[in-house]
Structures are given as C-alpha cells and as structure tokens.
Enzyme design. Structure first.
Site, short mmCIF file in Angstrom:
data_model
loop_
_atom_site.label_atom_id
_atom_site.label_comp_id
_atom_site.label_asym_id
_atom_site.label_seq_id
_atom_site.Cartn_x
_atom_site.Cartn_y
_atom_site.Cartn_z
CG ASP A 83 -2.15 -0.80 0.69
OD1 ASP A 83 -2.52 -0.88 -0.31
OD2 ASP A 83 -2.66 -1.62 1.78
CG ASP B 96 -8.13 -4.10 -2.60
OD1 ASP B 96 -8.45 -5.24 -3.31
OD2 ASP B 96 -8.14 -3.59 -1.53
N1 GLY Z 1 -7.46 -1.65 0.30
C1 GLY Z 1 -8.46 -2.25 1.19
C2 GLY Z 1 -9.67 -1.70 1.13
O1 GLY Z 1 -9.98 -1.53 0.11
O2 GLY Z 1 -10.59 -2.11 1.93
#
Ligand code: GLY
Length: 500
Positions: A136, A193
C-alpha cells in the site's frame, strides 16, 4: 430551465460549473422538461452545501485530532462517530487519504490555509517510503506526496515519490508476475486493490524514464487481468499463487462469501484498469475497465450507491458502501474522458448527487467524516472512511475538469457570447451556453433552415451573467437547425445538427 451561473471568487466559479453539470445530468437522465423546472434553487443550494460541508468536516476532524499531523484518520468508530483512535497511524493503508483530501480542498478552494495543512500531513508520511510490509505504499505516498507534487511541483516531494516507487517494486516477483499484496495470509496473495498502487510505479516510470518500473507495473496489471477478472466482468478479491506463479486459490477476505463479488474490489478494478489504460494506451485494459463498469452499473440500486457485495443471496444482511460508489464515480469520470460514453458521466453524476444528499452526506450528523455508510468488510458497515471522502472530493474535481473541457466558455464574464451547443451533432438532447454583458430583453429561439420557428427557449428580461439552456429535439427530423440569441438589439446566431 434557465439557471444563473454565479461568477466571482473561486468557490462561486466552481459552484457555477458544478451547477451546470448537475443541470446537464438531470436533463439527460430524467428527461425533465427544462423550462418547467424552477431555476437556481435545488442545484445551487445543494452544491454549495456539499462544498461547505466538506470543509466543515475537515475542520472538525482537525479539531478532533488536535491538529496533530501524526494522526491520519482511517475510519470512524461505530460507537462514537469520531475517527477510530486505533487506526490513526501512518502505517495504516489509509494514512495517505486525509492528506490527499487536504490537497483536493486546496485545489477546490484556492485557499492557502488548506495548502499548509496538506503539506504538514503529507510530510509526516515520509517514513512510509521505506515501508516494506505490504503493497500500500502507493495509497500512502501517491495520495499525499503525489498530489502535493502535482499541485506545488516541489522537488523534494519528487525525490520522496521515487524512493517509494523503488520500495514498492521490491515486492514484485518475476516468477509470479505480480507484486505481493500481503504477508499475513496465503502463500503469495495478490488483491484486486493492488491495481491502485501501480499508479505510483507508472507515474515514476513516465516521469523518470525508468522502464523497469513500467514493466513491473504492466506485468502486474496483465497478471491481474488474467486471474482476477471473470468472464462477466466481475472480479475476484484475492488470488493466491504458488511459488511457480500457478493459481491455487481465489477467495475474498472482505466480501460476503468465497465466490462473491466484493463491491469495493469491483470499484478498484474500474478505477485501476482505467488508470492503467491512461499510462499504457493498451486497449485490453480499457476493455477490462468497461467490462467491470458494465457489471457495476447494471447492479446499482435506485440510489446509485451499492451494497458492499454484489452477491444477491446475502443482500438482505448487507450494508451499503459509499466508498465503493465514490471510487467508482471518480473512475467513471476518467473512463468517460477516454471513451466519451455518456453512461459513465451520467452515472458518476447520479452517484455524486446521491452521496451529496442527507442519505450519505453527514451534514445532518455529528459524524466526523464527510460521508457516512461505508463498509470496511463483511460485518463492519455504517462507518465513515477517509477514502470515501477522498474519492468523493476527487470525483468532484474530475467532474469540474470534464465540464471545463467541454464547456470552455463557462467562465466567460461580462461578454455577450453564444457558445457552440454541446454535444453537437446531437441525438435529441443538447445544451446551449450563453452569457450576457448587460441585463435586458433577451430571446433565444431555434429555427429550421427554412426560417420556420421551432421553439423559444428564453424570452424575457434577463440579468447580466452566464446561463445554460437545454434543448430537446425529440419529434423533430434530422437536420441542421439555427439558434439565435437576441439581447438588447444585438443578435448572435449559430447552427446545430440533430441526428435522429
Ligand atoms: N484496500 C483495502 C480496502 O479497500 O479495504
């Protein structure tokens, strides 16, 4: 309908543009007879409220965290409605969103105080350039430093972004062809994601000429396209690979069930594949974005904000996810700019209208976030999140950009002006924009090429200012039509083409 477009300071300029767009959307969607709608009430009040509200909530948040820049809101606590104190750390995947929202508020208002706050909350995240524990880094660094660099062109921010991209690239395994998302489950989990974090790599590749980062990002995108997407355009949340790059499991940790379609994951796919198309120009990514969008749009409920999972059997126990709606709205606005398919623009506007209403906006609540009713994961809904707020503001900004692109004359002030209608040629519905230097008797009429009067759109005393007027050609035959503006004795004329 005749709506006055306010002019003046930045806020009003912005509101004026928004108002035009909301008018367009209402016109396109609801087929409202434009002349019968009362002007300047719904649109101007609601939009002004949305912007003021966002500013108030950001200030409320700053108060709540005592202006401490080491605190980065993630989601609200369901009990207190305040930001959950256990999720304020810069280590959280969400830590870049609050700084990002401050940058957007600066860009939307032009007020220096927002810039100073944005710099402060951004700079606290510098240590996250070295975070190797998950994927992330993109969310943390690109939403904060990335927006900061794009806004201020500050060279030290550029260095930070380069460092972060280098760190993220270390999680790429060429044998698998993907960046590893998490270290805490499975063997080599890659989540949908993760597409979002590629923006950091693509951007650095483009701005520094680093081909290797480009190849990593593109390879990851191809792997994700191959394994996350289903035939019907829906997506899996998690794909777990063995060490040779073979898939041995697909599942979800946040959606409703193992084979379900987690809505925010689907929104990440819409936004992510669209962004990847922006950098690669490869059609397969645009097609993926469109397939994901189609799936999403077809399943939206009547208020345009989805439940947190598209899997029907669990519907009755589901909560809404405003964050998925906000992410998708922002993605649709970029997708519209690549495709000019008005379905994406219109859906984005419908989502923005819904999110701005008291159903999803917190303007009648003490909650600390701008929006309410997001869902973190199965069983954890009805909270505010810093990412719903961030993408909501981003969607508003992108919306403004689209309108400025398509109505370049929107801010012409103190000038008698009749713009080319948009779209043109058009199929029944189009918009005519004009501005008046002086108040006075004004008439805007449409004629066919033989000079026969077709419709009067405006007739009466008008103040000086800028206006948009929809025109509906339903029932008329294809052909070229003339529209004529008369103001205080001066006449301006243009042609438009109706295609049935
Ligand atoms: N990337 C984590 C979420 O969307 O909860």
């Amino acid at each position: 309908m005749i709506s006055k477009l306010c002019t003046g300071d930045n806020t009003f300029r912005f509101l004026a543009i928004l108002m035009a767009g909301f008018i367009i959307s209402l016109f396109k969607f609801n087929n409202v007879d434009a002349q019968q709608r009362s002007s300047q009430t719904f649109e101007s009040q609601n939009i002004q409220q949305a912007l003021n509200h966002a500013q108030n909530k950001l200030l409320q948040t700053l108060d709540e965290i005592n202006y401490n820049p080491a605190k980065h809101p993630g989601h609200t606590n369901p009990e207190t409605g305040e930001w959950d104190v256990d999720y304020l750390s810069r280590n959280e995947w969400t830590s870049g969103f609050f700084a990002g929202s401050l940058w957007y508020m600066y860009r939307l208002t032009g007020e220096d105080s927002w810039k100073e706050l944005a710099k402060t909350w951004t700079e606290d995240l510098e240590p996250m350039t070295m975070a190797t524990f998950d994927h992330d880094t993109g969310f943390r660094i690109f939403n904060s430093f990335g927006n900061g660099y794009k806004t201020l062109n500050k060279r030290s921010y550029y260095r930070t972004i380069l460092k972060a991209a280098n760190t993220l690239s270390k999680r790429f395994d060429p044998a698998i062809g993907a960046i590893k998302s998490w270290d805490w489950t499975g063997n080599y989990p890659v989540i949908i994601d993760n597409l979002m974090n590629l923006e950091l790599l693509f951007w650095v590749a483009e701005n520094s000429g680093n081909r290797s980062l480009y190849n990593i990002a593109k390879t990851h995108a191809e792997t994700s396209l191959k394994h996350h997407m289903r035939e019907d355009g829906s997506t899996y949340h998690v794909v777990d690979f063995d060490n040779n790059g073979d898939v041995y499991r697909k599942f979800t940790t946040q959606g409703a069930g193992p084979t379900s379609v987690w809505t925010r994951g689907q929104a990440w796919a819409i936004y992510g594949f669209t962004m990847i198309y922006r950098f690669t120009g490869e059609k397969k990514f645009l097609e993926a974005a469109e397939a994901a969008s189609q799936y999403f749009i077809e399943r939206l409920p009547s208020d345009f904000v989805p439940y947190y999972d598209f899997f029907e059997p669990y519907r009755s126990v589901q909560t809404k996810d405003a964050s998925a709606a906000a992410i998708a709205a922002s993605g649709f606005l970029e997708l519209y700019q690549h495709t000019f398919n008005s379905l994406y623009f219109n859906t984005a506007v419908e989502i923005l209208l819904s999110l701005s209403s008291s159903d999803y906006s917190t303007h009648q609540s003490s909650l600390s976030s701008i929006l309410k009713k997001s869902t973190l994961h199965r069983g954890f809904g009805n909270v505010g999140t810093s990412y719903a707020d961030y993408y909501y503001l981003e969607a508003i900004m992108r919306y403004k950009e689209v309108l400025e692109e398509e109505f370049p004359a929107l801010n012409v002030e103190n000038f008698l002006f009749l713009d080319q209608n948009y779209p043109n040629p058009f199929n029944n519905q189009t918009i005519i924009y004009y501005s008046l230097e002086q108040s006075g008797e004004t008439k805007l009429s449409v004629y066919d090429m033989t000079g026969r009067h077709v419709q009067t759109l405006v007739n009466g005393q008008m103040p000086a200012g800028s206006f948009v007027v929809p025109f509906d050609g339903s029932g008329l035959s294809s052909g070229v039509y003339i529209y004529r503006l008369r103001n205080n004795g001066t006449v301006l004329t243009r042609k438009m083409t109706l295609i049935q």
